[in-house]
Design a protein around this motif. Structure first.
Motif, mmCIF file in Angstrom:
data_model
loop_
_atom_site.group_PDB
_atom_site.id
_atom_site.type_symbol
_atom_site.label_atom_id
_atom_site.label_comp_id
_atom_site.label_asym_id
_atom_site.label_seq_id
_atom_site.Cartn_x
_atom_site.Cartn_y
_atom_site.Cartn_z
ATOM 1 N N VAL A 52 29.099 42.138 25.183
ATOM 2 C CA VAL A 52 29.260 42.931 23.880
ATOM 3 C C VAL A 52 29.071 41.979 22.829
ATOM 4 C CG1 VAL A 52 31.128 43.999 22.631
ATOM 5 C CG2 VAL A 52 31.150 44.147 25.073
ATOM 6 N N ILE A 53 28.282 42.648 21.685
ATOM 7 C CA ILE A 53 27.931 41.999 20.678
ATOM 8 C C ILE A 53 29.106 41.767 19.853
ATOM 9 C CG2 ILE A 53 26.595 41.864 18.545
ATOM 10 C CD1 ILE A 53 25.014 41.529 20.939
ATOM 11 N N ALA A 54 29.519 40.333 19.264
ATOM 12 C CA ALA A 54 30.748 40.299 18.654
ATOM 13 C C ALA A 54 30.522 39.792 17.271
ATOM 14 C CB ALA A 54 31.444 39.097 19.346
ATOM 15 N N SER A 55 29.311 39.604 16.522
ATOM 16 C CA SER A 55 28.918 39.131 15.190
ATOM 17 C C SER A 55 27.872 40.106 14.772
ATOM 18 C CB SER A 55 28.973 37.787 15.269
ATOM 19 O OG SER A 55 27.367 37.543 15.528
ATOM 20 N N ASN A 56 27.701 39.929 13.538
ATOM 21 C CA ASN A 56 26.437 40.544 12.827
ATOM 22 C C ASN A 56 25.408 39.397 13.058
ATOM 23 O OD1 ASN A 56 27.151 42.845 11.724
ATOM 24 N ND2 ASN A 56 28.242 41.677 10.056
ATOM 25 N N VAL A 57 24.025 40.009 13.219
ATOM 26 C CA VAL A 57 22.841 39.036 13.436
ATOM 27 C C VAL A 57 22.735 37.884 12.134
ATOM 28 C CG1 VAL A 57 20.422 38.836 13.777
ATOM 29 C CG2 VAL A 57 21.753 40.593 14.826
ATOM 30 N N SER A 58 22.748 37.034 12.084
ATOM 31 C CA SER A 58 22.406 36.121 10.937
ATOM 32 C C SER A 58 21.047 35.496 10.978
ATOM 33 C CB SER A 58 23.348 34.806 11.008
ATOM 34 O OG SER A 58 22.950 33.874 12.072
ATOM 35 N N GLU A 59 20.457 35.544 9.792
ATOM 36 C CA GLU A 59 19.359 35.241 9.533
ATOM 37 C C GLU A 59 19.124 33.718 8.821
ATOM 38 O OE1 GLU A 59 16.585 38.184 7.915
ATOM 39 O OE2 GLU A 59 15.263 36.586 6.985
ATOM 40 N N THR A 60 18.483 32.620 9.232
ATOM 41 C CA THR A 60 18.202 31.352 8.542
ATOM 42 C C THR A 60 16.593 31.042 8.419
ATOM 43 O OG1 THR A 60 20.168 30.744 9.891
ATOM 44 C CG2 THR A 60 19.213 29.115 8.494
ATOM 45 N N ARG A 61 16.159 31.101 7.068
ATOM 46 C CA ARG A 61 15.013 30.539 6.893
ATOM 47 C C ARG A 61 14.968 29.150 7.067
ATOM 48 N NH1 ARG A 61 11.080 33.505 6.476
ATOM 49 N NH2 ARG A 61 11.757 35.681 6.677
ATOM 50 N N VAL A 62 14.028 28.411 7.955
ATOM 51 C CA VAL A 62 14.070 27.015 8.043
ATOM 52 C C VAL A 62 12.642 26.510 7.207
ATOM 53 C CG1 VAL A 62 15.474 26.373 10.039
ATOM 54 C CG2 VAL A 62 13.164 27.283 10.384
ATOM 55 N N ARG A 63 11.757 27.343 7.376
ATOM 56 C CA ARG A 63 10.486 27.115 6.699
ATOM 57 C C ARG A 63 9.991 28.422 6.176
ATOM 58 N NH1 ARG A 63 9.651 23.663 11.056
ATOM 59 N NH2 ARG A 63 7.997 25.385 11.893
ATOM 60 N N ARG A 64 8.939 28.271 5.309
ATOM 61 C CA ARG A 64 8.382 29.640 4.824
ATOM 62 C C ARG A 64 8.149 30.513 5.947
ATOM 63 N NH1 ARG A 64 3.792 30.925 1.410
ATOM 64 N NH2 ARG A 64 3.013 28.811 1.447
ATOM 65 N N ASN A 65 7.549 29.912 6.977
ATOM 66 C CA ASN A 65 7.026 30.963 8.120
ATOM 67 C C ASN A 65 7.711 30.928 9.302
ATOM 68 O OD1 ASN A 65 6.201 28.432 8.689
ATOM 69 N ND2 ASN A 65 4.001 28.643 8.926
ATOM 70 N N MET A 66 9.119 30.371 9.365
ATOM 71 C CA MET A 66 10.055 30.441 10.318
ATOM 72 C C MET A 66 11.521 30.796 10.004
ATOM 73 S SD MET A 66 10.887 29.250 13.344
ATOM 74 C CE MET A 66 9.600 28.151 14.119
ATOM 75 N N ALA A 67 11.891 31.716 10.778
ATOM 76 C CA ALA A 67 13.305 32.325 10.479
ATOM 77 C C ALA A 67 14.052 32.292 11.874
ATOM 78 C CB ALA A 67 13.017 33.600 9.965
ATOM 79 N N ILE A 68 15.126 31.908 11.988
ATOM 80 C CA ILE A 68 15.978 31.931 13.187
ATOM 81 C C ILE A 68 17.073 33.062 13.171
ATOM 82 C CG2 ILE A 68 17.577 30.769 14.623
ATOM 83 C CD1 ILE A 68 16.231 27.988 13.537
ATOM 84 N N TYR A 69 17.049 33.949 14.051
ATOM 85 C CA TYR A 69 18.186 34.845 14.166
ATOM 86 C C TYR A 69 19.102 34.649 15.150
ATOM 87 C CZ TYR A 69 14.498 37.057 11.184
ATOM 88 O OH TYR A 69 13.905 37.352 10.149
ATOM 89 N N PHE A 85 13.367 33.614 17.253
ATOM 90 C CA PHE A 85 12.901 33.196 16.080
ATOM 91 C C PHE A 85 11.666 33.945 15.875
ATOM 92 C CE2 PHE A 85 13.760 29.724 19.120
ATOM 93 C CZ PHE A 85 14.450 28.631 18.260
ATOM 94 N N ASN A 86 11.826 34.229 14.421
ATOM 95 C CA ASN A 86 10.619 35.131 13.734
ATOM 96 C C ASN A 86 10.704 36.610 14.485
ATOM 97 O OD1 ASN A 86 9.764 33.388 12.062
ATOM 98 N ND2 ASN A 86 7.879 32.551 13.284
ATOM 99 N N GLN A 87 11.894 37.073 14.768
ATOM 100 C CA GLN A 87 11.746 38.517 15.242
ATOM 101 C C GLN A 87 12.817 39.114 14.274
ATOM 102 O OE1 GLN A 87 11.688 38.705 19.483
ATOM 103 N NE2 GLN A 87 11.004 36.741 19.556
#
Ligand code: ADP
Ligand code: MG
Length: 670
Positions: A52-69, A85-87
């Motif tokens: 079961v999903i227990a949190s919201n999805v967090s988004e962190t930008r590490v570089r201009r073209n790289m985001a981690i969810y 990554f990047n999705q």
């Protein structure tokens, strides 16, 4: 049914028809239907979970073209962090409190459990999870998901339209799936049992077809086993006296066996097995000499132009003085020269001919060929051997191979061949020291190469083809390596050799390497068989993990052929345990038979490609080493069919006949 972009990718995979698609079998299956609890998850394993999903999805930008969810999910036993990554669409697809199934690789660091880029389904859906999923061998440009969808569509659309090649009585008697069921379940089984049944049926069919094909060949070959009796004394001592060595005991024993066969009225059908470097060539030369001195012509066929030229030169050197005329026939000689050779073969002016598969062309005819030898038999198909023998009347045949075939298999495949084994190497051979190394040793390896080159030795560097079908990629990798080594070894002469070069260019490069005008030869596996340059002492194999053990052993056999200490360095780039084990075997053993046995041991049933090196028709499903029990059943059925209908003319057998013809229509790989 599919759009143009899809069609292009499918074509690239060699798929042009629905039939091609449904017969493009998975490389493996992943069981995504067995859910685990979070607390059971082990570091490094790939697993399915229902959470079961227990949190919201967090988004962190590490570089201009790289985001981690990231999102946290849980079950009764614990929490897990899911990462992509990047999705960005992940944010929309996962709802807090919702139930989902995920499948992915687990990372467990001190109890902090993560899964990276898992595939998933919401609720009870089972598109990517919850079942057994086929995994296909694919190239870039198409994902597993998309391809799976295509196969699903294709398999559905042929249901009700497939015609079974197996006659009904066989299916009933041996309780085999019908073809539609088998095709469905080889791709999309509900459980392992279904898959195994489907695999059995498809493997059975392949093996039956092979057995029927072999029966037909044997039938033809045995119509008349009465052959030439070479009973004139050829004075072999004259030839042997020219050699700088004496034959080993093993060579003498094998020669005795051949000599007896040749003298006898029965035609010879003999397989000579001997490890790399055991000295098969002289045995071949002796047989040819005997035939010629008895008034017959002799043929030697080799799998590559390079090898053919080498044999030609060696044999020429040995027999010239006896007034024996030897010629070379490969695909690239001038038209004029070829015409002359063909003419002289026909008139009998040429006594010995050495060549490639150019020899089996229709316009090659002989005055009276008495013996046909194929070297490195494993590179030729059964059919090619047959064609060449068919050029003479009741010729003796000898096939030479360095690839040991397990005895059970040899009997099934070459039931009509007698086997001789050269189980001893010429004296004084030094052990080739073998080292398996990873990337980080690159510099030390390069320094070592320099040291050897400086003291006058030569080196081979072999690069793999990425895939058999991607010949061009292989070429690219050789070209890239050439640039690299030209830089690293700039004080030395570095050249390359690959299968796409014109035969003439290949010969030139090889001749220069032999003449020591080249220090380092970068090549694909075209040098795998037979090449003999005693001054070469280093064999570097790039991406050794991509080669089979038998092949590595063959390649290694290119060095250690002279008086100098030789080395083989296997560069590998893989963390897999099996790869590590394979590298260890190569380091420990120099014995082709031991290596080949271990190779088979390490092969799983999933390895559909392992047979290639043994010159056996390729199978998509059957594995000749694992499926010997199926083979035995198929052999029985083949005999029954053959007794009833030897020409396979009955309507129920016509589809089988077509498939037999196709299977034995294989090409030679160079
Ligand atoms: P392979 O069995 O791999 O085809 P070759 O016939 O090419 O081996 O022989 C390998 C090398 O060993 C050649 O250089 C050959 O001249 C040499 N050789 C063959 N027989 C003997 C022997 N009895 N003693 C010493 N050297 C030998
Ligand atoms: Mg050889």
């Amino acid at each position: 049914m599919f759009g143009p972009a899809r069609v292009e990718i499918l074509n690239k995979l060699g798929l042009f028809t629905l039939n091609d698609i449904i017969n493009y079998f998975p490389r493996e299956h992943e069981d995504r239907g067995r859910y685990k609890n979070i607390y059971e998850l082990q570091d490094g394993e790939t697993a399915a979970i229902r959470v079961v999903i227990a949190s919201n999805v967090s988004e962190t930008r590490v570089r201009r073209n790289m985001a981690i969810y990231k999102v946290i999910a849980k079950d009764e036993t614990g929490n897990i962090i899911l990462t992509w990554f990047n999705q960005p669409y992940i944010k929309k697809q996962l709802r807090v409190g919702g139930e989902y199934s995920f499948y992915g690789k687990v990372k467990n660091t001190l109890g902090r459990i993560e899964m990276q880029s898992p595939v998933f389904d919401a609720g009870d859906k089972s598109k990517n999870t919850g079942k057994i999923i086929p995994i296909y061998p694919l190239t870039a440009g198409i994902t597993q998901n998309v391809f799976r969808g295509i196969v699903e569509t294709a398999v559905k659309s042929v249901q009700g339209n497939l015609i079974d090649s197996l006659p009904e009585w066989i299916r009933v008697q041996y309780k085999l799936d019908d073809i539609e069921k088998a095709i469905h379940n080889i791709h999309f089984p509900e459980n392992l049992d279904e898959f195994e049944k489907a695999r059995y049926r498809l493997a059975f069919e392949e093996l039956l077809i092979m057995q029927l094909g072999l029966l037909r060949f044997k039938e033809k070959g045995q119509e008349d086993r009465k052959g030439i009796s070479f009973n004139k004394d050829e004075n072999m001592d004259e030839l042997l006296a020219t050699l700088p060595y004496t034959l080993t005991a093993a060579q003498q024993r094998v020669w005795k066996e051949i000599d007896k066969d040749m003298k006898s009225e029965k035609s010879m059908n003999r397989l000579v097995q001997g490890d790399v470097g055991s000295g098969k060539t002289i045995i071949a030369t002796m047989s040819m000499f005997k035939a010629v001195r008895n008034g017959y012509q002799a043929v030697l066929m080799a799998p590559t132009a390079i090898l053919a030229r080498q044999h030609y030169e060696g044999i020429q050197r040995m027999v010239e003085r006896f007034g024996i005329k030897v010629e070379l026939l490969t695909g690239d000689i001038t038209k004029k020269n070829k015409e002359r050779i063909l003419e002289e073969l026909k008139s009998g002016e040429i006594d010995m001919i050495v060549g490639t598969h150019a020899l089996i062309e229709e316009n090659v005819t002989f005055k009276n060929v008495g013996i046909v030898i194929t070297d490195e038999q494993h590179r030729f198909g059964v059919r090619q051997r047959g064609i060449l023998s068919g050029k003479g009347e009741k010729v003796d045949t000898l096939v030479m191979t360095a690839t040991p075939i397990p005895r059970t298999l040899a009997i099934i495949l070459y039931g009509d061949l007698d086997i001789s084994i050269i189980d001893e190497l010429p004296p004084g051979r030094q052990k080739i020291d073998t080292f398996a190394v990873r990337r980080n040793m690159e510099e030390r390896v390069n320094n070592f190469i320099k040291k050897e080159l400086t003291s006058g030795r030569q080196a081979y560097i072999v690069c793999p083809l990425v895939e058999e079908s991607e010949v061009m990629d292989g070429v690219k990798s050789v070209v890239e390596q050439l640039d690299y080594y030209k830089e690293v070894l700039k004080d030395f002469r570095v050249e390359m050799l690959h299968g796409k070069m014109r035969p003439k260019e290949k010969d030139e490069i090889m001749a220069k390497f032999k003449a020591k005008e080249i220090d380092v030869l970068i090549s694909t596996t075209v040098i795998e068989v037979g090449v003999d340059v005693p001054n070469a002492t280093i064999m570097i194999i790039e991406n050794a993990e991509r080669f089979g053990l038998a092949q590595l052993h063959q390649l290694r056999g290119r060095v250690g052929r002279g008086k100098f200490k030789s080395y083989c360095i296997l560069k590998f780039d893989s963390k897999s345990d099996v790869v590590k084990q394979r590298m260890e075997i190569m380091q420990k053993s120099n014995d082709g038979f031991v290596i080949s046995e271990k190779d088979l041991e390490l092969r799983g049933p999933g390895d559909f490609f392992g047979t290639k090196q043994h010159g056996i028709p390729e199978f998509k499903v059957a594995n000749l080493f694992v499926d010997i029990p199926i083979m035995k059943v198929a052999q029985g059925v083949a005999n029954t069919i053959f007794e009833d209908d030897p020409s396979l003319n009955l309507p129920e057998n016509t589809l089988l006949l077509k498939k037999i013809e196709k299977l034995f229509e294989e090409k030679i790989s160079l």
